[in-house]
Design a protein around this motif. Structure first.
Motif, short mmCIF file in Angstrom:
data_model
loop_
_atom_site.label_atom_id
_atom_site.label_comp_id
_atom_site.label_asym_id
_atom_site.label_seq_id
_atom_site.Cartn_x
_atom_site.Cartn_y
_atom_site.Cartn_z
N PRO A 193 0.84 -1.21 0.09
CA PRO A 193 0.06 0.12 0.20
C PRO A 193 0.76 1.09 -0.09
CG PRO A 193 -0.78 -1.53 1.86
CD PRO A 193 0.64 -2.09 1.29
N ALA A 194 0.23 2.22 -0.84
CA ALA A 194 1.02 3.67 -0.63
C ALA A 194 0.08 4.51 -0.08
CB ALA A 194 1.29 4.03 -2.20
N THR A 195 0.40 5.43 0.60
CA THR A 195 -0.16 6.59 1.35
C THR A 195 -0.60 7.71 0.25
OG1 THR A 195 0.74 6.19 3.60
CG2 THR A 195 -0.43 8.18 3.26
N LEU A 196 -1.83 7.92 0.49
CA LEU A 196 -2.46 9.01 -0.34
C LEU A 196 -2.83 10.19 0.36
CD1 LEU A 196 -3.42 9.75 -3.13
CD2 LEU A 196 -5.71 9.17 -2.75
N HIS A 197 -1.83 11.49 0.41
CA HIS A 197 -1.97 12.35 1.47
C HIS A 197 -2.84 13.34 0.86
CE1 HIS A 197 1.44 11.37 4.06
NE2 HIS A 197 2.08 10.81 2.87
N LEU A 198 -4.17 12.78 1.15
CA LEU A 198 -5.49 13.85 0.43
C LEU A 198 -5.50 15.06 1.50
CD1 LEU A 198 -8.38 11.28 0.03
CD2 LEU A 198 -6.93 12.66 -1.64
N GLU A 199 -4.81 15.06 2.55
CA GLU A 199 -4.83 16.30 3.60
C GLU A 199 -4.17 17.26 2.65
OE1 GLU A 199 -1.08 14.06 5.00
OE2 GLU A 199 -3.14 13.63 4.20
N ASP A 200 -3.15 17.13 1.90
CA ASP A 200 -2.47 18.09 0.98
C ASP A 200 -2.95 18.11 -0.55
OD1 ASP A 200 -0.42 18.24 3.15
OD2 ASP A 200 0.55 16.60 2.48
N LEU A 201 -3.38 16.87 -0.90
CA LEU A 201 -3.84 16.74 -2.51
C LEU A 201 -5.45 17.22 -2.62
CD1 LEU A 201 -2.20 13.29 -3.13
CD2 LEU A 201 -1.25 15.46 -3.27
N TRP A 202 -6.14 17.21 -1.68
CA TRP A 202 -7.64 17.59 -1.95
C TRP A 202 -7.84 18.98 -2.44
CZ3 TRP A 202 -10.54 21.41 -0.25
CH2 TRP A 202 -10.03 22.44 0.73
N ILE A 203 -6.98 19.85 -2.35
CA ILE A 203 -7.04 21.23 -3.11
C ILE A 203 -6.32 21.49 -4.24
CG2 ILE A 203 -5.08 22.33 -1.95
CD1 ILE A 203 -6.97 24.42 -0.87
N LYS A 204 -5.64 20.54 -4.72
CA LYS A 204 -4.89 20.66 -5.79
C LYS A 204 -5.22 20.34 -7.08
CE LYS A 204 -0.49 20.09 -5.47
NZ LYS A 204 0.99 19.56 -5.35
N ASN A 205 -6.71 19.79 -7.25
CA ASN A 205 -7.33 19.48 -8.81
C ASN A 205 -6.46 18.30 -9.49
OD1 ASN A 205 -8.84 21.57 -7.77
ND2 ASN A 205 -9.03 22.65 -9.68
N LEU A 206 -5.87 17.53 -8.74
CA LEU A 206 -5.11 16.62 -9.41
C LEU A 206 -5.75 15.49 -9.90
CD1 LEU A 206 -2.10 15.98 -6.78
CD2 LEU A 206 -2.32 17.69 -8.68
N THR A 207 -5.28 15.08 -11.31
CA THR A 207 -5.93 13.86 -11.75
C THR A 207 -4.99 12.54 -11.62
OG1 THR A 207 -7.12 14.94 -13.63
CG2 THR A 207 -6.54 12.51 -13.92
N ILE A 208 -5.29 11.51 -10.86
CA ILE A 208 -4.26 10.57 -10.79
C ILE A 208 -4.86 9.14 -11.58
CG2 ILE A 208 -3.23 8.89 -8.88
CD1 ILE A 208 -3.54 11.21 -6.76
N THR A 209 -3.95 8.66 -12.25
CA THR A 209 -4.63 7.45 -12.98
C THR A 209 -3.68 6.35 -12.77
OG1 THR A 209 -3.22 8.10 -15.04
CG2 THR A 209 -5.54 8.82 -15.11
N THR A 210 -4.49 5.08 -12.78
CA THR A 210 -3.62 3.89 -12.65
C THR A 210 -3.97 3.17 -14.12
OG1 THR A 210 -5.52 2.73 -11.64
CG2 THR A 210 -3.95 3.90 -10.24
N GLY A 211 -3.26 2.05 -14.14
CA GLY A 211 -3.94 0.96 -15.54
C GLY A 211 -3.10 0.02 -16.02
N LEU A 212 -3.68 -0.89 -16.16
CA LEU A 212 -3.02 -2.04 -17.08
C LEU A 212 -3.17 -1.93 -18.55
CD1 LEU A 212 -1.89 -5.22 -16.89
CD2 LEU A 212 -4.35 -5.80 -17.26
N VAL A 213 -1.87 -2.00 -19.07
CA VAL A 213 -1.80 -1.68 -20.60
C VAL A 213 -3.15 -2.53 -21.26
CG1 VAL A 213 -0.35 -3.75 -21.20
CG2 VAL A 213 -0.61 -1.63 -22.66
#
Length: 356
Positions: free
Chosen positions: A271-291
């Protein structure tokens, strides 16, 4: 035949196994002339992919010759030289109809070397051959073509296209192994303003520069600061994670600008930590994927036209029966300088084909 068989975490060997046969009308049997080792195979050997059962032949990338086809196969025939895609596609389910072959519900997806026997062998059975095999032009070298089975479409689709690289962007690629280097090479097709590569191995950082990275940073020497300095504190437009450990994913989320994209390519076993306390305000797009490998025909045309630097990624070559040595060299890439190892050559010329 001989094949490289997984027997559980940390246990594998090059050994005798039964020859493959036609099990379904859509199958083809391919004699493997060229194969390679993927970072995902190392994750399997570490136990990070628990669905791989002991006794499975590993590998999901190959170039070879079709020796037998099922009665339902229409697009290839015995004697054809083909690229074996890392993804198999039934072509009929909801996801296949959308081009999301990696999520196939009809028995496909990533199955070779995962759920069924794979390509690190003298012969391999390929289900759904019509959509999972790509005939190769004679002028394309097998050593180059095999890199289109996985690493180039993975880097291009999951990294560059998911990350929405655009002209003028600052792009950071964290991890300069084969996938990261392919991401650098294919990101350049979109004319980014600069590409920054991050890795622990000096040899890989040098390879990144040769493939077009404008700046490199050692992962232990505060790459966040370099990205901040080069972007006047803004952060990168696109950051690609091509390692597969929590620390590098979290590093990527620190490097991206508000409104930017983090494209995760790496295979993660923890598992990796998703620091939403810092990221919620940044309008980010995070994608994952299998080819999905929908881009393979396009990449093959670019390779044929000399637009992809595939051969520059191959650092070591072995005969097929050198599989165990090849794994050792590839797994110690920081020490050996290995980027992509390619295997091919000796195999027995007769296969006992079993039919229903």
């Amino acid at each position: 035949m001989k094949a490289f068989v997984f027997h559980g975490p940390g246990q594998s060997s090059w050994e005798d196994v039964p020859d493959p046969g036609i099990e379904d009308a859509g199958d083809a049997v391919v004699r493997v002339d060229t194969t390679t080792i993927c970072g995902t195979d190392l994750h399997i050997l570490k136990g990070d992919v628990p669905k791989v059962a002991p006794g499975t032949v590993l590998g999901h990338e190959a170039v070879g010759e079709v020796v037998k086809v099922g009665s339902g196969v229409r697009t290839v025939r015995p004697g054809d030289r083909v690229l074996v895609s890392c993804i198999s596609a039934c072509g009929r389910c909801r996801f296949c109809r959308e081009g999301s072959y990696g999520q196939c519900l009809g028995g496909g997806g990533w199955i070779l070397g995962h759920l069924i026997n794979g390509t690190q062998a003298e012969y391999v059975r390929v289900p759904f051959a019509d959509l999972s095999l790509h005939p190769l032009p004679g002028e394309v070298d097998s050593q180059d073509a095999v890199l289109l089975a996985d690493i180039f479409p993975t880097a291009y689709e999951v990294g560059v296209l998911n990350g929405q690289v655009r002209p003028g962007d600052t792009v950071v690629v964290v991890g300069a192994g084969p996938i990261g280097l392919a991401a650098i090479a294919t990101a350049r097709l979109f004319s980014p303003g600069r590409i920054i590569a991050v890795d622990l191995a000096p040899t890989r950082l040098e390879a990144a520069k040769e493939l077009g990275a404008d700046a490199v940073a050692h992962a232990a020497e505060d790459p966040d600061r370099l990205v901040a300095d080069l972007t006047e504190g803004l952060g990168a437009d696109v950051v690609m994670e091509a390692v597969g450990v929590p620390e590098t994913f979290e590093m990527c989320t620190r490097m991206v600008r508000p409104g930017g994209h983090v494209a995760n390519i790496g295979v993660h076993g923890r598992p990796a930590t998703l620091h939403l306390e810092d990221l919620w305000i940044k309008n980010l797009t995070i994608t994952t994927g299998l080819v999905d490998t929908y881009s393979t025909p396009t990449l093959l045309r670019m390779l044929t036209a000399g637009r992809l630097p595939a051969s520059s990624l191959v650092t070591h070559t072995f005969e097929l029966d050198g599989m165990e040595e090849a794994y050792d060299v590839f797994s110690r890439g920081a020490d050996t300088g290995a980027l992509k190892v390619v295997l091919g050559g000796k195999h027995h010329d007769e296969v006992t084909l079993r039919t229903p």
